[in-house]
Design a protein around this motif. Structure first.
Motif, PDB file in Angstrom:
ATOM      1  N   ILE A 168     -21.110 -19.560   3.107  1.00 35.86           N
ATOM      2  CA  ILE A 168     -19.762 -18.974   3.164  1.00 35.86           C
ATOM      3  C   ILE A 168     -19.548 -18.344   4.546  1.00 35.86           C
ATOM      4  CG2 ILE A 168     -18.329 -17.122   2.226  1.00 35.86           C
ATOM      5  CD1 ILE A 168     -19.317 -17.739  -0.483  1.00 35.86           C
ATOM      6  N   THR A 169     -18.349 -18.519   5.095  1.00 37.70           N
ATOM      7  CA  THR A 169     -18.064 -17.932   6.408  1.00 37.70           C
ATOM      8  C   THR A 169     -16.825 -17.026   6.390  1.00 37.70           C
ATOM      9  OG1 THR A 169     -16.733 -19.862   6.984  1.00 37.70           O
ATOM     10  CG2 THR A 169     -19.040 -19.895   7.691  1.00 37.70           C
ATOM     11  N   LYS A 170     -16.069 -17.076   5.287  1.00 43.24           N
ATOM     12  CA  LYS A 170     -14.780 -16.375   5.287  1.00 43.24           C
ATOM     13  C   LYS A 170     -14.725 -15.211   4.307  1.00 43.24           C
ATOM     14  CE  LYS A 170     -12.230 -20.370   6.798  1.00 43.24           C
ATOM     15  NZ  LYS A 170     -11.631 -21.589   6.372  1.00 43.24           N
ATOM     16  N   ALA A 171     -14.044 -14.153   4.753  1.00 46.49           N
ATOM     17  CA  ALA A 171     -13.831 -13.001   3.880  1.00 46.49           C
ATOM     18  C   ALA A 171     -12.347 -12.673   3.840  1.00 46.49           C
ATOM     19  CB  ALA A 171     -14.604 -11.797   4.411  1.00 46.49           C
ATOM     20  N   VAL A 172     -11.922 -12.111   2.730  1.00 40.84           N
ATOM     21  CA  VAL A 172     -10.528 -11.701   2.558  1.00 40.84           C
ATOM     22  C   VAL A 172     -10.514 -10.213   2.213  1.00 40.84           C
ATOM     23  CG1 VAL A 172      -8.448 -12.034   1.149  1.00 40.84           C
ATOM     24  CG2 VAL A 172      -9.881 -14.007   1.732  1.00 40.84           C
ATOM     25  N   ILE A 173      -9.690  -9.461   2.932  1.00 37.89           N
ATOM     26  CA  ILE A 173      -9.561  -8.024   2.636  1.00 37.89           C
ATOM     27  C   ILE A 173      -8.116  -7.736   2.246  1.00 37.89           C
ATOM     28  CG2 ILE A 173      -9.825  -5.669   3.523  1.00 37.89           C
ATOM     29  CD1 ILE A 173     -11.871  -6.694   5.511  1.00 37.89           C
ATOM     30  N   PRO A 174      -7.847  -7.538   0.955  1.00 38.99           N
ATOM     31  CA  PRO A 174      -6.478  -7.181   0.566  1.00 38.99           C
ATOM     32  C   PRO A 174      -6.171  -5.757   1.038  1.00 38.99           C
ATOM     33  CG  PRO A 174      -7.762  -8.013  -1.305  1.00 38.99           C
ATOM     34  CD  PRO A 174      -8.728  -7.692  -0.208  1.00 38.99           C
ATOM     35  N   ALA A 175      -5.079  -5.599   1.763  1.00 38.17           N
ATOM     36  CA  ALA A 175      -4.743  -4.274   2.299  1.00 38.17           C
ATOM     37  C   ALA A 175      -3.232  -4.055   2.266  1.00 38.17           C
ATOM     38  CB  ALA A 175      -5.272  -4.145   3.736  1.00 38.17           C
ATOM     39  N   ALA A 176      -2.600  -4.501   1.180  1.00 34.80           N
ATOM     40  CA  ALA A 176      -1.141  -4.388   1.128  1.00 34.80           C
ATOM     41  C   ALA A 176      -0.682  -3.245   0.220  1.00 34.80           C
ATOM     42  CB  ALA A 176      -0.528  -5.705   0.652  1.00 34.80           C
ATOM     43  N   GLY A 177      -1.645  -2.569  -0.430  1.00 34.70           N
ATOM     44  CA  GLY A 177      -1.299  -1.511  -1.395  1.00 34.70           C
ATOM     45  C   GLY A 177      -0.612  -0.322  -0.716  1.00 34.70           C
ATOM     46  N   LEU A 178       0.115   0.446  -1.501  1.00 31.18           N
ATOM     47  CA  LEU A 178       0.925   1.540  -0.939  1.00 31.18           C
ATOM     48  C   LEU A 178       0.145   2.839  -0.715  1.00 31.18           C
ATOM     49  CD1 LEU A 178       4.231   1.002  -2.957  1.00 31.18           C
ATOM     50  CD2 LEU A 178       3.767   0.387  -0.579  1.00 31.18           C
ATOM     51  N   GLY A 179      -0.994   2.989  -1.336  1.00 30.92           N
ATOM     52  CA  GLY A 179      -1.805   4.193  -1.104  1.00 30.92           C
ATOM     53  C   GLY A 179      -1.184   5.464  -1.639  1.00 30.92           C
ATOM     54  N   THR A 180      -0.536   5.375  -2.795  1.00 25.07           N
ATOM     55  CA  THR A 180       0.193   6.545  -3.322  1.00 25.07           C
ATOM     56  C   THR A 180      -0.729   7.706  -3.707  1.00 25.07           C
ATOM     57  OG1 THR A 180       0.209   5.399  -5.427  1.00 25.07           O
ATOM     58  CG2 THR A 180       2.245   5.330  -4.167  1.00 25.07           C
ATOM     59  N   ARG A 181      -2.015   7.404  -3.954  1.00 19.66           N
ATOM     60  CA  ARG A 181      -2.918   8.493  -4.356  1.00 19.66           C
ATOM     61  C   ARG A 181      -3.205   9.455  -3.199  1.00 19.66           C
ATOM     62  NH1 ARG A 181      -7.871   5.880  -7.612  1.00 19.66           N
ATOM     63  NH2 ARG A 181      -7.514   4.089  -6.267  1.00 19.66           N
ATOM     64  N   PHE A 182      -2.858   9.028  -1.977  1.00 17.79           N
ATOM     65  CA  PHE A 182      -3.128   9.877  -0.811  1.00 17.79           C
ATOM     66  C   PHE A 182      -1.858  10.375  -0.127  1.00 17.79           C
ATOM     67  CE2 PHE A 182      -7.522   8.903  -1.180  1.00 17.79           C
ATOM     68  CZ  PHE A 182      -8.150   9.967  -0.556  1.00 17.79           C
ATOM     69  N   LEU A 183      -0.747  10.375  -0.864  1.00 12.03           N
ATOM     70  CA  LEU A 183       0.478  10.944  -0.285  1.00 12.03           C
ATOM     71  C   LEU A 183       0.298  12.448  -0.140  1.00 12.03           C
ATOM     72  CD1 LEU A 183       3.220   8.933  -2.207  1.00 12.03           C
ATOM     73  CD2 LEU A 183       2.861   8.985   0.275  1.00 12.03           C
ATOM     74  N   PRO A 184       0.822  13.103   0.876  1.00 14.94           N
ATOM     75  CA  PRO A 184       1.683  12.515   1.904  1.00 14.94           C
ATOM     76  C   PRO A 184       0.946  11.898   3.088  1.00 14.94           C
ATOM     77  CG  PRO A 184       1.599  14.887   2.175  1.00 14.94           C
ATOM     78  CD  PRO A 184       0.747  14.568   0.979  1.00 14.94           C
ATOM     79  N   ALA A 185      -0.411  11.934   3.104  1.00 12.04           N
ATOM     80  CA  ALA A 185      -1.119  11.406   4.285  1.00 12.04           C
ATOM     81  C   ALA A 185      -0.768   9.948   4.552  1.00 12.04           C
ATOM     82  CB  ALA A 185      -2.628  11.545   4.084  1.00 12.04           C
ATOM     83  N   THR A 186      -0.424   9.208   3.497  1.00 11.71           N
ATOM     84  CA  THR A 186      -0.170   7.774   3.652  1.00 11.71           C
ATOM     85  C   THR A 186       1.317   7.429   3.678  1.00 11.71           C
ATOM     86  OG1 THR A 186      -0.493   7.658   1.273  1.00 11.71           O
ATOM     87  CG2 THR A 186      -2.343   7.000   2.647  1.00 11.71           C
TER      88      THR A 186
END
Ligand code: G1P
Length: 297
Positions: free
Chosen positions: A7-25
Protein backbone atom coordinates in the motif's frame (compact mmCIF):
# COMPACT_ATOMS: atom_id res chain seq x y z
CA UNK A 1 0.63 -17.70 -3.03
CA UNK A 2 -0.96 -14.47 -4.33
CA UNK A 3 1.35 -11.47 -3.97
CA UNK A 4 -0.41 -8.60 -2.14
CA UNK A 5 0.84 -5.24 -3.47
CA UNK A 6 2.37 -2.81 -1.01
CA UNK A 7 0.00 0.00 0.00
CA UNK A 8 1.28 3.49 -0.81
CA UNK A 9 -1.73 5.75 -0.28
CA UNK A 10 -3.37 7.23 2.79
CA UNK A 11 -6.55 9.25 3.16
CA UNK A 12 -7.10 11.75 5.98
CA UNK A 13 -10.70 12.97 6.29
CA UNK A 14 -10.54 16.54 7.59
CA UNK A 15 -13.82 18.15 6.58
CA UNK A 16 -15.56 18.02 9.99
CA UNK A 17 -16.68 21.24 11.68
CA UNK A 18 -14.94 20.69 15.03
CA UNK A 19 -17.90 21.88 17.10
CA UNK A 20 -16.57 20.23 20.27
CA UNK A 21 -13.78 22.83 20.34
CA UNK A 22 -15.79 26.00 19.78
CA UNK A 23 -14.96 28.82 19.96
CA UNK A 24 -11.32 27.83 19.21
CA UNK A 25 -12.47 26.28 15.93
CA UNK A 26 -14.77 29.08 14.81
CA UNK A 27 -12.26 30.50 12.33
CA UNK A 28 -9.59 27.76 12.15
CA UNK A 29 -9.77 24.05 11.37
CA UNK A 30 -9.70 21.73 14.39
CA UNK A 31 -6.92 19.79 12.62
CA UNK A 32 -4.70 22.88 12.98
CA UNK A 33 -5.02 23.15 16.77
CA UNK A 34 -1.50 22.89 18.18
CA UNK A 35 -0.38 19.96 20.28
CA UNK A 36 2.74 21.47 21.91
CA UNK A 37 4.42 22.97 18.82
CA UNK A 38 2.86 21.17 15.85
CA UNK A 39 -0.69 21.25 14.50
CA UNK A 40 -2.56 18.02 15.23
CA UNK A 41 -2.72 16.99 11.58
CA UNK A 42 1.07 17.09 11.26
CA UNK A 43 1.37 14.22 13.75
CA UNK A 44 -1.05 12.20 11.61
CA UNK A 45 0.83 12.97 8.38
CA UNK A 46 4.11 12.01 10.09
CA UNK A 47 2.57 8.74 11.26
CA UNK A 48 1.51 7.97 7.69
CA UNK A 49 4.97 8.78 6.32
CA UNK A 50 6.66 6.70 9.06
CA UNK A 51 4.51 3.76 8.00
CA UNK A 52 5.69 4.20 4.38
CA UNK A 53 2.62 6.02 3.00
CA UNK A 54 3.84 9.25 1.39
CA UNK A 55 0.93 9.73 -1.01
CA UNK A 56 -1.65 11.39 1.20
CA UNK A 57 -5.08 12.64 0.20
CA UNK A 58 -6.68 15.06 2.63
CA UNK A 59 -10.45 15.41 2.33
CA UNK A 60 -11.19 19.02 3.17
CA UNK A 61 -14.07 21.47 3.00
CA UNK A 62 -14.82 25.12 3.58
CA UNK A 63 -12.48 26.99 5.93
CA UNK A 64 -9.70 24.39 5.74
CA UNK A 65 -7.23 26.26 3.54
CA UNK A 66 -4.69 26.74 6.33
CA UNK A 67 -4.07 22.97 6.22
CA UNK A 68 -2.88 23.32 2.61
CA UNK A 69 -0.76 26.35 3.50
CA UNK A 70 0.85 24.47 6.38
CA UNK A 71 2.13 21.66 4.16
CA UNK A 72 3.20 24.01 1.36
CA UNK A 73 6.53 25.82 0.90
CA UNK A 74 6.70 29.26 2.51
CA UNK A 75 9.44 31.07 0.61
CA UNK A 76 9.05 34.35 2.49
CA UNK A 77 9.41 32.65 5.89
CA UNK A 78 12.25 30.46 4.66
CA UNK A 79 14.11 33.50 3.28
CA UNK A 80 13.64 35.33 6.59
CA UNK A 81 14.97 32.37 8.63
CA UNK A 82 17.88 32.00 6.19
CA UNK A 83 19.10 35.59 6.43
CA UNK A 84 18.73 35.49 10.22
CA UNK A 85 20.86 32.32 10.33
CA UNK A 86 18.12 30.35 12.09
CA UNK A 87 19.08 27.02 10.50
CA UNK A 88 17.23 24.69 12.89
CA UNK A 89 13.90 26.40 12.33
CA UNK A 90 14.56 26.63 8.58
CA UNK A 91 15.13 22.87 8.34
CA UNK A 92 11.99 22.18 10.38
CA UNK A 93 9.87 24.37 8.12
CA UNK A 94 11.31 22.94 4.89
CA UNK A 95 10.84 19.35 6.09
CA UNK A 96 7.09 19.87 6.52
CA UNK A 97 6.69 20.65 2.83
CA UNK A 98 8.95 17.83 1.67
CA UNK A 99 7.93 14.85 3.78
CA UNK A 100 4.91 13.73 1.72
CA UNK A 101 3.01 14.23 -1.51
CA UNK A 102 -0.18 15.83 -0.31
CA UNK A 103 -3.32 16.05 -2.41
CA UNK A 104 -6.58 17.73 -1.51
CA UNK A 105 -10.19 17.08 -2.45
CA UNK A 106 -13.20 18.84 -1.05
CA UNK A 107 -16.16 16.96 0.35
CA UNK A 108 -18.78 19.48 -0.79
CA UNK A 109 -21.09 19.23 2.16
CA UNK A 110 -20.04 17.26 5.25
CA UNK A 111 -22.46 14.33 5.01
CA UNK A 112 -20.52 12.01 7.27
CA UNK A 113 -17.32 9.98 7.46
CA UNK A 114 -18.60 7.37 4.98
CA UNK A 115 -19.21 10.10 2.42
CA UNK A 116 -15.75 11.62 3.08
CA UNK A 117 -14.05 8.30 2.38
CA UNK A 118 -16.10 7.83 -0.84
CA UNK A 119 -14.60 11.07 -2.14
CA UNK A 120 -11.19 9.32 -2.24
CA UNK A 121 -12.31 6.74 -4.83
CA UNK A 122 -10.87 8.45 -7.91
CA UNK A 123 -7.56 8.98 -6.12
CA UNK A 124 -7.00 5.47 -4.75
CA UNK A 125 -8.68 3.61 -7.67
CA UNK A 126 -8.22 -0.17 -7.49
CA UNK A 127 -5.54 0.00 -4.80
CA UNK A 128 -6.01 -0.79 -1.15
CA UNK A 129 -5.38 2.25 1.05
CA UNK A 130 -5.24 3.45 4.64
CA UNK A 131 -7.58 5.90 6.38
CA UNK A 132 -6.31 7.92 9.34
CA UNK A 133 -8.78 9.98 11.36
CA UNK A 134 -7.18 13.23 12.41
CA UNK A 135 -8.89 13.25 15.83
CA UNK A 136 -6.97 10.14 16.84
CA UNK A 137 -3.32 10.70 17.69
CA UNK A 138 -1.17 7.60 17.97
CA UNK A 139 2.08 7.24 19.86
CA UNK A 140 4.67 6.76 17.09
CA UNK A 141 6.60 4.23 19.22
CA UNK A 142 3.62 1.84 19.21
CA UNK A 143 3.46 1.66 15.39
CA UNK A 144 -0.20 0.61 15.06
CA UNK A 145 -0.55 1.61 11.40
CA UNK A 146 2.70 -0.07 10.40
CA UNK A 147 1.53 -3.34 11.99
CA UNK A 148 -1.88 -3.07 10.32
CA UNK A 149 -0.24 -2.63 6.90
CA UNK A 150 1.88 -5.74 7.54
CA UNK A 151 -1.29 -7.65 8.45
CA UNK A 152 -2.98 -6.49 5.26
CA UNK A 153 -0.06 -7.86 3.25
CA UNK A 154 -0.44 -11.17 5.06
CA UNK A 155 -4.21 -11.49 4.61
CA UNK A 156 -5.03 -9.36 1.54
CA UNK A 157 -8.11 -8.01 3.32
CA UNK A 158 -9.17 -4.94 5.29
CA UNK A 159 -7.77 -4.42 8.78
CA UNK A 160 -9.29 -2.09 11.37
CA UNK A 161 -7.68 -0.84 14.60
CA UNK A 162 -9.53 -1.95 17.73
CA UNK A 163 -9.07 -1.20 21.41
CA UNK A 164 -11.03 -2.46 24.39
CA UNK A 165 -12.73 0.43 26.21
CA UNK A 166 -14.83 0.72 29.37
CA UNK A 167 -18.50 -0.27 28.87
CA UNK A 168 -19.61 3.32 29.56
CA UNK A 169 -17.34 4.59 26.76
CA UNK A 170 -18.52 2.30 23.96
CA UNK A 171 -21.31 4.64 22.85
CA UNK A 172 -18.61 7.05 21.59
CA UNK A 173 -17.29 4.56 19.04
CA UNK A 174 -17.99 1.99 16.41
CA UNK A 175 -18.32 -1.31 18.29
CA UNK A 176 -17.58 -4.77 16.87
CA UNK A 177 -18.41 -8.39 17.49
CA UNK A 178 -15.30 -10.49 16.97
CA UNK A 179 -14.27 -14.11 16.64
CA UNK A 180 -10.91 -15.84 16.58
CA UNK A 181 -9.11 -16.26 13.27
CA UNK A 182 -6.09 -18.06 11.84
CA UNK A 183 -3.84 -15.01 11.66
CA UNK A 184 -1.80 -14.14 14.72
CA UNK A 185 -2.58 -10.77 16.39
CA UNK A 186 -5.82 -10.48 14.38
CA UNK A 187 -9.48 -11.13 15.13
CA UNK A 188 -12.26 -11.55 12.60
CA UNK A 189 -14.96 -8.88 12.74
CA UNK A 190 -18.39 -10.53 12.51
CA UNK A 191 -20.58 -7.45 12.99
CA UNK A 192 -20.13 -3.73 13.57
CA UNK A 193 -22.43 -0.96 14.77
CA UNK A 194 -21.88 2.81 15.10
CA UNK A 195 -22.05 4.30 18.60
CA UNK A 196 -24.39 1.77 20.23
CA UNK A 197 -25.83 2.12 23.73
CA UNK A 198 -24.14 -0.04 26.40
CA UNK A 199 -26.98 -2.58 26.09
CA UNK A 200 -26.83 -2.83 22.31
CA UNK A 201 -23.01 -2.96 22.01
CA UNK A 202 -21.80 -6.29 20.60
CA UNK A 203 -18.61 -5.99 22.71
CA UNK A 204 -16.35 -3.45 24.38
CA UNK A 205 -13.97 -3.53 21.41
CA UNK A 206 -14.08 -0.08 19.81
CA UNK A 207 -12.90 1.15 16.40
CA UNK A 208 -9.95 3.51 16.82
CA UNK A 209 -9.57 5.74 13.77
CA UNK A 210 -7.07 3.70 11.74
CA UNK A 211 -8.29 1.57 8.86
CA UNK A 212 -6.69 -0.33 5.98
CA UNK A 213 -9.28 -0.90 3.27
CA UNK A 214 -9.53 -2.90 0.08
CA UNK A 215 -11.41 -1.02 -2.67
CA UNK A 216 -14.50 -3.13 -1.80
CA UNK A 217 -15.31 -0.41 0.75
CA UNK A 218 -16.34 1.93 -2.10
CA UNK A 219 -18.92 -0.53 -3.44
CA UNK A 220 -20.21 -1.08 0.10
CA UNK A 221 -20.50 2.66 0.78
CA UNK A 222 -22.64 3.15 -2.34
CA UNK A 223 -25.51 1.29 -0.65
CA UNK A 224 -25.29 3.08 2.68
CA UNK A 225 -28.27 5.18 3.80
CA UNK A 226 -28.01 7.93 6.42
CA UNK A 227 -27.45 6.26 9.79
CA UNK A 228 -26.52 7.46 13.29
CA UNK A 229 -26.97 11.24 13.55
CA UNK A 230 -28.43 11.31 10.01
CA UNK A 231 -24.89 10.90 8.60
CA UNK A 232 -23.47 8.47 6.05
CA UNK A 233 -21.45 6.36 8.44
CA UNK A 234 -18.22 4.58 7.50
CA UNK A 235 -19.19 1.93 10.06
CA UNK A 236 -22.32 1.11 8.03
CA UNK A 237 -20.15 0.69 4.91
CA UNK A 238 -17.89 -1.72 6.83
CA UNK A 239 -20.98 -3.61 7.97
CA UNK A 240 -22.04 -4.09 4.33
CA UNK A 241 -18.51 -5.12 3.39
CA UNK A 242 -18.73 -8.01 5.87
CA UNK A 243 -21.29 -9.65 3.51
CA UNK A 244 -18.73 -9.67 0.70
CA UNK A 245 -15.30 -10.44 2.20
CA UNK A 246 -13.52 -10.86 5.54
CA UNK A 247 -12.61 -7.80 7.61
CA UNK A 248 -10.03 -8.22 10.36
CA UNK A 249 -9.45 -6.33 13.58
CA UNK A 250 -5.98 -5.46 14.91
CA UNK A 251 -6.19 -5.03 18.68
CA UNK A 252 -3.82 -2.72 20.53
CA UNK A 253 -3.83 -1.40 24.08
CA UNK A 254 -1.78 1.79 24.52
CA UNK A 255 -0.71 5.00 22.91
CA UNK A 256 -3.88 6.57 21.51
CA UNK A 257 -5.35 9.99 22.31
CA UNK A 258 -8.77 11.25 21.22
CA UNK A 259 -7.87 14.87 20.64
CA UNK A 260 -11.46 15.63 19.63
CA UNK A 261 -12.17 15.39 23.36
CA UNK A 262 -10.94 18.25 25.59
CA UNK A 263 -9.56 16.09 28.39
CA UNK A 264 -7.72 13.74 26.08
CA UNK A 265 -6.43 16.69 24.07
CA UNK A 266 -4.87 18.03 27.26
CA UNK A 267 -3.50 14.58 28.17
CA UNK A 268 -1.86 14.35 24.71
CA UNK A 269 -0.41 17.84 25.08
CA UNK A 270 0.97 17.07 28.55
CA UNK A 271 2.49 13.72 27.61
CA UNK A 272 4.08 15.01 24.41
CA UNK A 273 5.45 18.06 26.27
CA UNK A 274 6.86 15.85 29.04
CA UNK A 275 8.59 13.67 26.41
CA UNK A 276 10.01 16.65 24.55
CA UNK A 277 13.81 16.95 24.57
CA UNK A 278 13.38 20.69 24.40
CA UNK A 279 11.13 21.49 27.39
CA UNK A 280 10.35 18.10 29.02
CA UNK A 281 12.42 18.52 32.20
CA UNK A 282 11.35 22.11 32.83
CA UNK A 283 7.73 21.25 32.12
CA UNK A 284 7.80 18.35 34.61
CA UNK A 285 8.90 20.89 37.22
CA UNK A 286 6.10 23.26 36.25
CA UNK A 287 3.56 20.45 36.66
CA UNK A 288 5.01 19.35 40.00
CA UNK A 289 4.93 22.94 41.31
CA UNK A 290 1.33 23.38 40.16
CA UNK A 291 0.26 20.10 41.76
CA UNK A 292 1.96 21.09 45.05
CA UNK A 293 0.38 24.52 45.00
CA UNK A 294 -3.06 22.92 44.70
CA UNK A 295 -2.31 20.38 47.43
CA UNK A 296 -2.59 17.51 44.93
CA UNK A 297 0.74 16.00 45.97
C1 G1P B 1 -15.54 8.06 14.22
C2 G1P B 1 -16.18 6.76 13.73
C3 G1P B 1 -16.28 5.76 14.87
C4 G1P B 1 -14.89 5.51 15.44
C5 G1P B 1 -14.27 6.87 15.91
C6 G1P B 1 -12.83 6.68 16.36
O1 G1P B 1 -16.42 8.70 15.11
O2 G1P B 1 -17.46 7.06 13.21
O3 G1P B 1 -16.80 4.53 14.39
O4 G1P B 1 -14.96 4.62 16.53
O5 G1P B 1 -14.28 7.82 14.84
O6 G1P B 1 -12.30 7.86 16.86
P1 G1P B 1 -16.25 10.25 15.56
O7 G1P B 1 -15.34 10.24 16.75
O8 G1P B 1 -15.66 10.97 14.40
O9 G1P B 1 -17.62 10.72 15.91
Amino acid sequence: MKQIPQITKAVIPAAGLGTRFLPATKAQPKEMLPVVDKPAIQYVVEESVDAGLRDILVITGRGKRSIEDHFDRSFELEHYLEIKGRQDELIKVQKIAEMANLHYLRQGSPKGLGDAVSVAKDHTGDDSFAVLLADDLMDPDVGVLRSMLAKHRETGFSVIALKEVLPEEISLYGSVAISRCDFSELVKITSIVEKPSVDEAPSNFAVMGRYVFTPTIYEALKDVAPGKGGELQLTDGISKMLDVEPVYGYCFTNGRYDIGNKLDYLRATLEIALDSADIGTQFAKVLTDLAKKRGLI
